[in-house]
Write an enzyme that holds these catalytic residues in place. Structure first.
Site, mmCIF file in Angstrom:
data_model
loop_
_atom_site.group_PDB
_atom_site.id
_atom_site.type_symbol
_atom_site.label_atom_id
_atom_site.label_comp_id
_atom_site.label_asym_id
_atom_site.label_seq_id
_atom_site.Cartn_x
_atom_site.Cartn_y
_atom_site.Cartn_z
ATOM 1 N N ARG A 1 -3.529 -4.734 8.391
ATOM 2 C CA ARG A 1 -4.498 -3.765 8.917
ATOM 3 C C ARG A 1 -5.692 -4.473 9.547
ATOM 4 O O ARG A 1 -6.204 -4.059 10.592
ATOM 5 C CB ARG A 1 -5.000 -2.852 7.789
ATOM 6 C CG ARG A 1 -4.017 -1.818 7.321
ATOM 7 C CD ARG A 1 -4.613 -1.009 6.179
ATOM 8 N NE ARG A 1 -4.679 -1.754 4.925
ATOM 9 C CZ ARG A 1 -5.562 -1.507 3.952
ATOM 10 N NH1 ARG A 1 -6.460 -0.553 4.103
ATOM 11 N NH2 ARG A 1 -5.544 -2.212 2.843
ATOM 12 N N ASP B 1 0.848 -1.196 0.000
ATOM 13 C CA ASP B 1 0.000 0.000 0.000
ATOM 14 C C ASP B 1 0.882 1.243 0.000
ATOM 15 O O ASP B 1 2.017 1.205 0.502
ATOM 16 C CB ASP B 1 -0.886 0.019 1.244
ATOM 17 C CG ASP B 1 -1.984 -1.040 1.202
ATOM 18 O OD1 ASP B 1 -2.296 -1.516 0.093
ATOM 19 O OD2 ASP B 1 -2.511 -1.381 2.271
ATOM 20 N N ASP C 1 -6.509 1.959 8.961
ATOM 21 C CA ASP C 1 -5.264 2.675 9.236
ATOM 22 C C ASP C 1 -5.601 4.143 9.492
ATOM 23 O O ASP C 1 -6.759 4.560 9.341
ATOM 24 C CB ASP C 1 -4.237 2.501 8.115
ATOM 25 C CG ASP C 1 -4.738 2.996 6.764
ATOM 26 O OD1 ASP C 1 -5.604 3.901 6.739
ATOM 27 O OD2 ASP C 1 -4.277 2.495 5.728
ATOM 28 N N TYR D 1 6.679 -8.217 8.792
ATOM 29 C CA TYR D 1 6.401 -6.801 8.970
ATOM 30 C C TYR D 1 6.686 -6.361 10.401
ATOM 31 O O TYR D 1 6.605 -7.167 11.338
ATOM 32 C CB TYR D 1 4.924 -6.497 8.697
ATOM 33 C CG TYR D 1 4.426 -6.810 7.316
ATOM 34 C CD1 TYR D 1 4.389 -5.829 6.327
ATOM 35 C CD2 TYR D 1 3.945 -8.081 6.995
ATOM 36 C CE1 TYR D 1 3.898 -6.109 5.055
ATOM 37 C CE2 TYR D 1 3.466 -8.373 5.727
ATOM 38 C CZ TYR D 1 3.442 -7.377 4.761
ATOM 39 O OH TYR D 1 2.959 -7.665 3.506
#
Length: 297
Positions: free
Chosen positions: A181, A39, A81, A67
């Site tokens: 997310r 993203d 987010d 991550y």
């Protein structure tokens, strides 16, 4: 001709397609593609396949990702987010213990069913979910099975008594197709408070890590130095069992013929002249082509 994988450390505010566009322009190479979309707000490892390595993109997509990020407890948004519209706010009167957060995190480890965020590129009836979201149209989001290998905190959570928000850093290792997310949002649900992802950075993808990554700006400024950062195609197959071919075997492989091999591995990387030429897969008593590279031949 450049053949290999360039590991880019993508900056915030740029799409994965933007990175490919700028590299094509800077390197004057058309045969370039990325593996594993990030993203715009997410930074970190974006593997770029160049030349013959573009044949690996589908395989690269299947590799696990890692991550690190930061979550906020206290409010939630429609995009999961902080760039989204606030849907719910619930100020915490007391901090949630790190042990409680970690206990709930562990309930996500394993194979889980996940619903992608409404602001995502998943397609429903030919349209991206984010297109429906922008038009204010409600649509059923398809559930997907993903695998979570690790989900942990990285530091002691920080509680702000003035705002009623609590932040903590986390790390995740997951399969392809996982929306981090959504994991943050769903963790909040388990904790009984709204939650949102503040930042996210990918540290590993397709077998490559952030330590091997280079900034796009550096490549654009010095395109003639790109070969210093290219990972060879063989690097992607470092975890595969390998077999060095004889000249006779190579003639058969070159023509896509099946061959017997002295191994029981499901897939084997076949090498000739010190480079991987093909991936063969076991089929009963012989091995047959799964992926042909035949680079520099």
């Amino acid at each position: 001709m450049i053949n290999g994988i360039l590991v880019v450390d993508k900056d915030k505010g740029m799409t994965s397609a933007d990175v490919v566009y700028h590299l094509r322009k800077a390197l004057h190479i058309r045969k370039i593609g990325h593996a594993g979309t990030l993203d715009p707000d997410v930074t970190g490892v974006l593997p770029i396949a160049i030349g013959q390595a573009t044949k690996l993109i589908e395989l690269m997509h299947t590799q696990n990702k890692k991550y690190v990020g930061t979550a906020i407890l206290g409010y939630a948004t429609d995009s999961y987010d902080i760039s989204g519209k606030v849907l719910k706010s619930q100020k915490l009167t007391d901090p949630i213990a790190k042990e409680e957060i970690e206990q709930q995190m562990q309930k996500f480890v394993g194979q889980i069913e996940q619903v992608p965020p409404i602001y995502s590129a998943v397609r429903v009836n030919g349209k991206h979910l984010y297109e429906y979201a922008r038009e204010g149209i409600e649509v059923d989001r398809p559930k997907r099975q993903v695998q979570i290998f690790a989900y942990d905190t990285m530091s002691e959570p920080v509680f702000d008594s003035k705002t009623g928000f609590q932040e903590f850093d986390f790390q995740i290792e997951c399969s392809k197709g996982t929306y981090v997310r959504s994991l943050v949002n769903d963790l909040g649900t388990r904790l009984g408070v709204p939650a949102v992802m503040k930042t996210l950075r990918r540290t590993a993808s397709s077998g490559f890590t952030i330590d091997q990554a280079v900034k796009l700006d550096q490549i654009i400024a010095h395109p003639d130095e790109v070969t210093n950062f290219i990972q060879p195609i063989d690097a992607f197959f470092k975890d595969y069992e390998t077999c060095d071919l004889t000249s006779g075997q190579w003639l058969k492989v070159k023509n896509g013929n099946s061959i017997p091999l002295k191994t029981n591995a499901k897939k084997v990387a076949l090498r000739y002249n010190n480079s991987v030429k093909a991936i063969y897969q076991k089929d009963d008593a012989v091995y047959r082509p799964d992926l042909m590279l035949l680079q520099n031949e």
